[in-house]
Design a protein around this motif. Structure first.
Motif: not given
Length: 167
Positions: A12, A15, A18, A43
């Motif tokens: 997380k 993420e 990203v 991802i």
């Protein structure tokens, strides 16, 4: 190759980066993200390389990275983390880019052996700088290794450890 290693429960943190990594891959289409974990996360990037974590291959897998990242949120839990991921990268002479959270700001000496980031713009700027400058990556890698050897290795902490047993 931008590398990240961690457990599936800490993906997380990756993420949250990203959007920055998507910008990086747009600017540098040849850049891939290496993920080392016990199972592959979803991802949404164009170029992702997954390596299943193994004690036997962890070092060789990490050495595929040109830059190591350690994103974290600025919350109470993350401020208590130990910075192990940054230390792993640095021990292997991989320049570390980490969130400016908790002990990361002590381990990663900003602009000396890596970069600490507090915003998406900083992540993008510092990753871009390292991607464009091989000599900076080399210098940060060497300085990171020195930091680990001088302050975080067993040899550098023998006296501290032994002093725990003296009354």
């Amino acid at each position: 190759v931008i590398g990240w290693t961690g457990t599936f429960t800490t993906v997380k943190y990756l993420e949250q980066l990203v959007p920055v990594l998507q910008r990086i891959q747009h600017e540098f289409p040849e850049v891939s993200l290496l993920i080392i974990a016990e199972r592959q996360p979803a991802i949404p990037l164009k170029k992702v390389v997954f390596k299943k974590w193994s004690r036997d291959t962890e070092i060789a897998d990490l050495l595929l990275s040109n830059i190591g990242i350690m994103p974290l949120p600025d919350d109470e839990w993350a401020r208590g983390k130990c910075g192990f991921k940054a230390l792993q990268y640095m021990a292997l002479e991989i320049p570390a880019v980490a969130s400016a959270v908790g002990v990361n700001t002590t381990i990663v000496k900003h602009g000396v052996n890596g970069f600490c980031c507090s915003s998406e713009d900083e992540w993008f700027s510092y990753l871009t700088l390292l991607l464009k400058d091989q000599s900076l990556r080399t210098r940060f890698g060497e300085e990171g290794r020195k930091t680990v050897c001088q302050a975080y290795s067993i040899d550098s902490n023998v006296e501290n450890f032994l002093s725990l047993f003296h009354l």
